[in-house]
Design an enzyme around this catalytic site. Structure first.
Site, PDB file in Angstrom:
ATOM      1  N   ASP A 177       0.906  -1.142   0.000  1.00 57.37           N
ATOM      2  CA  ASP A 177       0.000   0.000   0.000  1.00 57.37           C
ATOM      3  C   ASP A 177       0.945   1.191   0.000  1.00 57.37           C
ATOM      4  O   ASP A 177       1.599   1.462   1.015  1.00 57.37           O
ATOM      5  CB  ASP A 177      -0.877   0.018   1.256  1.00 57.37           C
ATOM      6  CG  ASP A 177      -1.864   1.168   1.206  1.00 57.37           C
ATOM      7  OD1 ASP A 177      -1.431   2.295   0.901  1.00 57.37           O
ATOM      8  OD2 ASP A 177      -3.059   0.948   1.459  1.00 57.37           O
ATOM      9  N   HIS A 178       1.062   1.874  -1.138  1.00 58.35           N
ATOM     10  CA  HIS A 178       2.149   2.849  -1.235  1.00 58.35           C
ATOM     11  C   HIS A 178       1.997   4.006  -0.244  1.00 58.35           C
ATOM     12  O   HIS A 178       2.960   4.707   0.033  1.00 58.35           O
ATOM     13  CB  HIS A 178       2.347   3.328  -2.679  1.00 58.35           C
ATOM     14  CG  HIS A 178       1.380   4.361  -3.141  1.00 58.35           C
ATOM     15  ND1 HIS A 178       0.113   4.057  -3.567  1.00 58.35           N
ATOM     16  CD2 HIS A 178       1.484   5.716  -3.244  1.00 58.35           C
ATOM     17  CE1 HIS A 178      -0.506   5.174  -3.912  1.00 58.35           C
ATOM     18  NE2 HIS A 178       0.292   6.194  -3.729  1.00 58.35           N
ATOM     19  N   HIS A 240      -5.744   2.849   1.300  1.00 59.50           N
ATOM     20  CA  HIS A 240      -4.922   3.975   1.758  1.00 59.50           C
ATOM     21  C   HIS A 240      -5.514   4.685   2.985  1.00 59.50           C
ATOM     22  O   HIS A 240      -4.823   4.942   3.971  1.00 59.50           O
ATOM     23  CB  HIS A 240      -4.767   5.020   0.641  1.00 59.50           C
ATOM     24  CG  HIS A 240      -4.236   4.458  -0.641  1.00 59.50           C
ATOM     25  ND1 HIS A 240      -3.312   3.442  -0.685  1.00 59.50           N
ATOM     26  CD2 HIS A 240      -4.484   4.768  -1.941  1.00 59.50           C
ATOM     27  CE1 HIS A 240      -3.022   3.166  -1.944  1.00 59.50           C
ATOM     28  NE2 HIS A 240      -3.728   3.952  -2.728  1.00 59.50           N
TER      29      HIS A 240
HETATM   30  C1  BG6 Z   1      -3.701   4.904  -6.227  1.00 61.97           C
HETATM   31  C2  BG6 Z   1      -5.091   5.009  -6.778  1.00 61.97           C
HETATM   32  O1  BG6 Z   1      -3.586   3.773  -5.419  1.00 61.97           O
HETATM   33  O2  BG6 Z   1      -3.422   6.073  -5.463  1.00 61.97           O
HETATM   34  C3  BG6 Z   1      -5.245   6.262  -7.614  1.00 61.97           C
HETATM   35  O3  BG6 Z   1      -5.378   3.865  -7.574  1.00 61.97           O
HETATM   36  C4  BG6 Z   1      -4.820   7.486  -6.827  1.00 61.97           C
HETATM   37  O4  BG6 Z   1      -6.586   6.417  -8.072  1.00 61.97           O
HETATM   38  C5  BG6 Z   1      -3.454   7.274  -6.213  1.00 61.97           C
HETATM   39  O5  BG6 Z   1      -4.795   8.582  -7.725  1.00 61.97           O
HETATM   40  C6  BG6 Z   1      -3.100   8.413  -5.281  1.00 61.97           C
HETATM   41  O6  BG6 Z   1      -1.762   8.290  -4.865  1.00 61.97           O
HETATM   42  P1  BG6 Z   1      -0.880   9.550  -4.476  1.00 61.97           P
HETATM   43  O7  BG6 Z   1       0.411   8.966  -4.006  1.00 61.97           O
HETATM   44  O8  BG6 Z   1      -0.752  10.380  -5.703  1.00 61.97           O
HETATM   45  O9  BG6 Z   1      -1.634  10.247  -3.392  1.00 61.97           O
END
Ligand code: BG6
Length: 484
Positions: A177-178, A240
């Site tokens: 989960d980044h 997230h």
């Molecule tokens: C991804 C989603 O996991 O996270 C996207 O699939 C979203 O829809 C993105 O735009 C948001 O990531 P960050 O790091 O740009 O906040």
């Protein structure tokens, strides 16, 4: 102060789906930046594997182009780029057939850390896992990395967990989960558990409510087909936002250790109350000035998929009894701004007459952009003429405080990939955590599907649908303004 580069062991990292979007945008540029930082040991290699019948040279050309597109120009040193490309290999592979597996086995070395990144559709997880073990390319010390979406409901998540468990132990599976790789998200744990200041106040007795906002300006654009099957609830909330909520709400783990942290997060998810229909608002952006609304990018002109969701979550335990957690996320909103705001209660007794000047203390943890923390406190308005109060920020922008380090703070993917090589699962989701998150999410989605609810339309560039405001107003509270 210079950021420290902690060495990792020599590795072979195989990326399945190496010609895909995620590999081009995030994984390969991330690896290049780690290489630049000196964190990729001599001898470590990255092996791209994908369906395309490319030569190694053609693959390297593709990666060179990806680096040019996705790495900041001041980090693009031509000699370093070529040195990095020399570490790359490529095998055309058929995930569901027999092509390429023998060649892959010939490339991967048995005596180094072996990691396999499944940057492919979840429907291929089982086939790849099976072939890796059948061909003895992976063994009990290898690691696999899997991306979201990890299922689309509890049943499919359980099925994916079961498929992977046939060939790999939980300790080998790294579910990304980044958001957990974001610097400020980890800082949330440092702030809570490395300071005495906040933790005594971190409970229902002193906290009025928590707001978590992940606002984006981008729409779904080219991802319409994926997004239609997902929607904001599955795409952002189940993973997230749930992770952010867990890090705010969890009890202190006994140690910063993978299972200790994940055990505590799991308890939070399990303690979440079911969300009532009146506590959730869904929205979908309409057409903007450019005429492109959500449905322009959807395959279904009557799509009811939500690009925005706001909800009130509640946690049934001692610490959080009666403290609402308001969550909202959406696309095409007025600004890109992600933050967690913890609003404290009033002091038990007001000794100053200036009731108008008084505002709550708010701790704002800013995830992006402009990572940092801000604590809103009350002081006396300067000057004579009585005791008037005013609110001022105790502002800590990480970019200012950590000026020299901030420049080379690795992005989420870089950090997480290096954690895989190190064998540290703390910032990855455990199988039971993902399942518990789906167990909470499923009834919410089933509820609106059964009722046939349509998302409320909102204007691109706005703060989201009107009803989301009501969600807070009826509790006598307000959303914070969405601004960069
Ligand atoms: C991804 C989603 O996991 O996270 C996207 O699939 C979203 O829809 C993105 O735009 C948001 O990531 P960050 O790091 O740009 O906040």
């Amino acid at each position: 102060m210079v950021s420290r580069v902690i060495p990792v062991d020599v590795f072979d990292l195989v990326i399945f789906g190496a010609t895909g979007d995620l590999a081009r945008r995030k994984i390969l540029p991330g690896l290049y930046r780690r290489f630049m930082a000196g964190q990729m040991p001599e001898d470590s290699r990255v092996i791209g594997a994908a369906r395309a019948d490319l030569t190694e040279a053609a693959f390297r050309d593709q990666v060179r182009a990806a680096l040019t597109e996705f790495v900041a120009t001041d980090h693009l040193d031509p000699a370093m780029v070529e040195a990095f490309l020399a570490r790359l290999h490529y095998v055309p592979i058929d995930a569901t057939g027999s092509t390429g597996w023998v060649e892959l086995k010939g490339l991967v070395r048995p005596d180094v850390v072996r990691a396999f990144y499944f940057s492919v559709a979840p429907s291929l997880f089982g086939d790849i896992a099976q072939r890796l073990s059948e061909h003895q390319i992976a063994d009990a010390w290898s690691r696999i990395v899997v991306e979201k979406p990890f299922g689309r409901d509890l049943v499919s998540a359980k099925a994916l967990n079961a498929v992977l468990a046939r060939h790999f132990a939980e300790a080998q599976i790294y579910r990304i989960d980044h958001y957990l790789g974001k610097e400020t998200v980890q800082n949330l744990m440092a702030v809570r558990f490395a300071n005495i200041l906040f933790e005594p106040l971190w409970k229902a007795e002193y906290i009025d409510h928590v707001q978590i906002t992940v606002a984006e300006t981008v729409g779904v654009e080219g991802r319409g087909a994926y997004y239609d099957k997902s929607g904001a609830m599955r795409d952002m909330v189940q993973n997230h936002m749930m992770q952010l909520l867990c890090l705010i709400a969890m009890e202190p783990p006994y140690h910063f250790d993978p299972d200790a942290v994940r055990d505590e997060k799991l308890k939070v998810i399990r303690a979440l109350k079911p969300v009532q229909a009146e506590d959730i608002v869904r929205g979908q952006y309409g057409a903007g000035k450019d005429g492109a609304g959500y449905v322009t990018h959807s395959e279904n002109p009557a799509s009811r998929t939500e690009s925005y969701v706001a909800l009130k979550a509640q946690i049934s335990n001692w610490r959080w009894q009666g403290v609402p957690f308001y969550l909202r996320t959406g696309k095409r909103l007025r600004a890109r701004a992600s933050e967690i705001a913890i609003t404290f209660k009033q002091p038990p007794h007001a000794i100053f007459d200036d009731a108008k000047g008084w505002h709550e203390n708010v701790l704002v943890i800013r995830l992006q952009p402009n990572e940092g923390m801000n604590l809103m406190v009350m002081i006396k308005e300067p000057g004579p003429g009585g005791m008037r109060l005013m609110q001022v920020p105790l502002d800590m922008s990480f970019a200012d405080a950590l000026a020299e380090v901030a420049e080379d703070v690795p992005d989420a993917y870089e950090r997480l990939i290096m954690d895989v090589i190190r064998g540290n699962q703390t910032l990855f989701m455990r199988g039971d955590e993902v399942e518990a998150a789906w167990a909470w999410t499923d009834p919410i989605i089933e509820g609106w599907e059964a009722r046939g609810d349509k998302p409320q339309s909102y204007d691109p560039g706005s703060s989201g649908p009107e009803d989301a405001l009501m969600l807070m107003h009826r509790d006598g509270r307000r959303w914070r303004e969405i601004k960069e």
